[in-house]
Design a protein around this motif. Structure first.
Motif, PDB file in Angstrom:
ATOM      1  N   ASP A   4       0.823  -1.209   0.000  1.00 38.99           N
ATOM      2  CA  ASP A   4       0.000   0.000   0.000  1.00 38.99           C
ATOM      3  C   ASP A   4       0.857   1.258   0.000  1.00 38.99           C
ATOM      4  OD1 ASP A   4      -2.292  -1.499  -0.014  1.00 38.99           O
ATOM      5  OD2 ASP A   4      -2.596  -1.384   2.159  1.00 38.99           O
ATOM      6  N   GLU A   5       1.960   1.243   0.721  1.00 39.67           N
ATOM      7  CA  GLU A   5       2.852   2.399   0.760  1.00 39.67           C
ATOM      8  C   GLU A   5       3.507   2.625  -0.598  1.00 39.67           C
ATOM      9  OE1 GLU A   5       5.631   1.836   3.899  1.00 39.67           O
ATOM     10  OE2 GLU A   5       4.081   1.746   5.439  1.00 39.67           O
ATOM     11  N   ARG A   6       3.922   1.534  -1.252  1.00 33.64           N
ATOM     12  CA  ARG A   6       4.538   1.660  -2.576  1.00 33.64           C
ATOM     13  C   ARG A   6       3.541   2.175  -3.599  1.00 33.64           C
ATOM     14  NH1 ARG A   6       7.673  -3.832  -3.562  1.00 33.64           N
ATOM     15  NH2 ARG A   6       5.688  -4.574  -2.778  1.00 33.64           N
ATOM     16  N   ALA A   7       2.293   1.748  -3.480  1.00 29.98           N
ATOM     17  CA  ALA A   7       1.263   2.231  -4.400  1.00 29.98           C
ATOM     18  C   ALA A   7       1.073   3.734  -4.213  1.00 29.98           C
ATOM     19  CB  ALA A   7      -0.052   1.497  -4.168  1.00 29.98           C
ATOM     20  N   GLY A   8       1.089   4.200  -2.974  1.00 36.16           N
ATOM     21  CA  GLY A   8       0.959   5.632  -2.715  1.00 36.16           C
ATOM     22  C   GLY A   8       2.107   6.419  -3.302  1.00 36.16           C
ATOM     23  N   VAL A   9       3.323   5.879  -3.193  1.00 40.83           N
ATOM     24  CA  VAL A   9       4.500   6.536  -3.755  1.00 40.83           C
ATOM     25  C   VAL A   9       4.368   6.602  -5.278  1.00 40.83           C
ATOM     26  CG1 VAL A   9       6.982   6.311  -4.122  1.00 40.83           C
ATOM     27  CG2 VAL A   9       6.028   5.940  -1.851  1.00 40.83           C
ATOM     28  N   PHE A  10       3.934   5.500  -5.877  1.00 39.92           N
ATOM     29  CA  PHE A  10       3.771   5.473  -7.330  1.00 39.92           C
ATOM     30  C   PHE A  10       2.762   6.524  -7.781  1.00 39.92           C
ATOM     31  CE2 PHE A  10       1.105   4.178 -10.892  1.00 39.92           C
ATOM     32  CZ  PHE A  10       2.052   4.208 -11.903  1.00 39.92           C
ATOM     33  N   TRP A  11       1.622   6.602  -7.115  1.00 41.27           N
ATOM     34  CA  TRP A  11       0.592   7.549  -7.541  1.00 41.27           C
ATOM     35  C   TRP A  11       1.028   8.996  -7.350  1.00 41.27           C
ATOM     36  CZ3 TRP A  11      -2.535   6.245 -11.027  1.00 41.27           C
ATOM     37  CH2 TRP A  11      -3.005   4.948 -11.114  1.00 41.27           C
ATOM     38  N   ARG A  12       1.799   9.262  -6.313  1.00 44.07           N
ATOM     39  CA  ARG A  12       2.339  10.619  -6.156  1.00 44.07           C
ATOM     40  C   ARG A  12       3.308  10.946  -7.295  1.00 44.07           C
ATOM     41  NH1 ARG A  12       2.533   9.312  -0.568  1.00 44.07           N
ATOM     42  NH2 ARG A  12       4.733   8.807  -0.772  1.00 44.07           N
ATOM     43  N   TRP A  13       4.169   9.986  -7.640  1.00 39.76           N
ATOM     44  CA  TRP A  13       5.119  10.160  -8.739  1.00 39.76           C
ATOM     45  C   TRP A  13       4.380  10.350 -10.060  1.00 39.76           C
ATOM     46  CZ3 TRP A  13       5.883   6.776 -12.904  1.00 39.76           C
ATOM     47  CH2 TRP A  13       6.959   7.095 -13.716  1.00 39.76           C
ATOM     48  N   TRP A  14       3.375   9.521 -10.318  1.00 38.19           N
ATOM     49  CA  TRP A  14       2.614   9.596 -11.553  1.00 38.19           C
ATOM     50  C   TRP A  14       1.879  10.935 -11.653  1.00 38.19           C
ATOM     51  CZ3 TRP A  14      -2.514  10.183 -12.862  1.00 38.19           C
ATOM     52  CH2 TRP A  14      -2.836   9.919 -14.187  1.00 38.19           C
ATOM     53  N   THR A  15       1.268  11.393 -10.566  1.00 37.92           N
ATOM     54  CA  THR A  15       0.544  12.659 -10.557  1.00 37.92           C
ATOM     55  C   THR A  15       1.496  13.823 -10.819  1.00 37.92           C
ATOM     56  OG1 THR A  15      -1.067  11.754  -9.005  1.00 37.92           O
ATOM     57  CG2 THR A  15      -0.959  14.144  -9.186  1.00 37.92           C
ATOM     58  N   ALA A  16       2.665  13.792 -10.217  1.00 35.54           N
ATOM     59  CA  ALA A  16       3.648  14.860 -10.423  1.00 35.54           C
ATOM     60  C   ALA A  16       4.105  14.898 -11.878  1.00 35.54           C
ATOM     61  CB  ALA A  16       4.834  14.675  -9.491  1.00 35.54           C
ATOM     62  N   GLY A  17       4.386  13.746 -12.446  1.00 35.20           N
ATOM     63  CA  GLY A  17       4.823  13.684 -13.839  1.00 35.20           C
ATOM     64  C   GLY A  17       3.748  14.141 -14.806  1.00 35.20           C
ATOM     65  N   THR A  18       2.519  13.706 -14.558  1.00 34.85           N
ATOM     66  CA  THR A  18       1.408  14.100 -15.422  1.00 34.85           C
ATOM     67  C   THR A  18       1.148  15.597 -15.330  1.00 34.85           C
ATOM     68  OG1 THR A  18       0.422  11.911 -15.149  1.00 34.85           O
ATOM     69  CG2 THR A  18      -1.026  13.669 -15.935  1.00 34.85           C
ATOM     70  N   THR A  19       1.177  16.138 -14.124  1.00 38.48           N
ATOM     71  CA  THR A  19       0.976  17.568 -13.938  1.00 38.48           C
ATOM     72  C   THR A  19       2.062  18.359 -14.661  1.00 38.48           C
ATOM     73  OG1 THR A  19      -0.039  17.152 -11.799  1.00 38.48           O
ATOM     74  CG2 THR A  19       0.742  19.392 -12.210  1.00 38.48           C
ATOM     75  N   SER A  20       3.292  17.885 -14.593  1.00 40.09           N
ATOM     76  CA  SER A  20       4.390  18.558 -15.266  1.00 40.09           C
ATOM     77  C   SER A  20       4.201  18.543 -16.776  1.00 40.09           C
ATOM     78  CB  SER A  20       5.708  17.881 -14.899  1.00 40.09           C
ATOM     79  OG  SER A  20       6.771  18.464 -15.604  1.00 40.09           O
ATOM     80  N   MET A  21       3.798  17.409 -17.333  1.00 42.46           N
ATOM     81  CA  MET A  21       3.591  17.317 -18.773  1.00 42.46           C
ATOM     82  C   MET A  21       2.438  18.203 -19.235  1.00 42.46           C
ATOM     83  SD  MET A  21       4.476  13.406 -19.890  1.00 42.46           S
ATOM     84  CE  MET A  21       3.058  12.714 -19.106  1.00 42.46           C
ATOM     85  N   VAL A  22       1.359  18.246 -18.467  1.00 42.08           N
ATOM     86  CA  VAL A  22       0.228  19.106 -18.820  1.00 42.08           C
ATOM     87  C   VAL A  22       0.655  20.575 -18.770  1.00 42.08           C
ATOM     88  CG1 VAL A  22      -2.046  19.906 -18.061  1.00 42.08           C
ATOM     89  CG2 VAL A  22      -1.558  17.462 -18.158  1.00 42.08           C
ATOM     90  N   GLY A  23       1.423  20.941 -17.758  1.00 39.79           N
ATOM     91  CA  GLY A  23       1.912  22.311 -17.662  1.00 39.79           C
ATOM     92  C   GLY A  23       2.806  22.686 -18.833  1.00 39.79           C
ATOM     93  N   SER A  24       3.654  21.771 -19.255  1.00 39.31           N
ATOM     94  CA  SER A  24       4.514  22.040 -20.413  1.00 39.31           C
ATOM     95  C   SER A  24       3.693  22.204 -21.682  1.00 39.31           C
ATOM     96  CB  SER A  24       5.521  20.906 -20.596  1.00 39.31           C
ATOM     97  OG  SER A  24       6.401  20.864 -19.509  1.00 39.31           O
ATOM     98  N   ALA A  25       2.680  21.373 -21.849  1.00 45.97           N
ATOM     99  CA  ALA A  25       1.827  21.463 -23.034  1.00 45.97           C
ATOM    100  C   ALA A  25       1.051  22.775 -23.052  1.00 45.97           C
ATOM    101  CB  ALA A  25       0.864  20.277 -23.081  1.00 45.97           C
TER     102      ALA A  25
END
Length: 65
Positions: A4-25
């Motif tokens: 469960d902790e690893r899943a939380g880390v993954f989702w935080r990482w994924w959200t940060a990456g997606t937010t960054s890509m949307v901001g760049s676009a």
């Protein structure tokens, strides 16, 4: 670390990456449109904006201070 902790880390990482890509676009679309609106249809300033964007994408260093 539990699953469960690893899943939380993954989702935080994924959200940060997606937010960054949307901001760049959004920035890739907003910068030229803002320049067009502010500078009008003048050729030189628009070419300058295009060259700056191209240099930033290529990883070229910025101006020295």
């Amino acid at each position: 670390m539990h699953v469960d902790e690893r899943a939380g880390v993954f989702w935080r990482w994924w959200t940060a990456g997606t937010t960054s890509m949307v901001g760049s676009a959004v920035g890739a679309v907003a910068l030229p449109l803002t320049a067009l609106t502010v500078l009008g249809n003048a050729a030189f300033p628009l070419r300058l904006v295009r060259k700056v964007r191209r240099c930033r994408r290529s990883g070229a260093p910025g101006p020295r201070r």
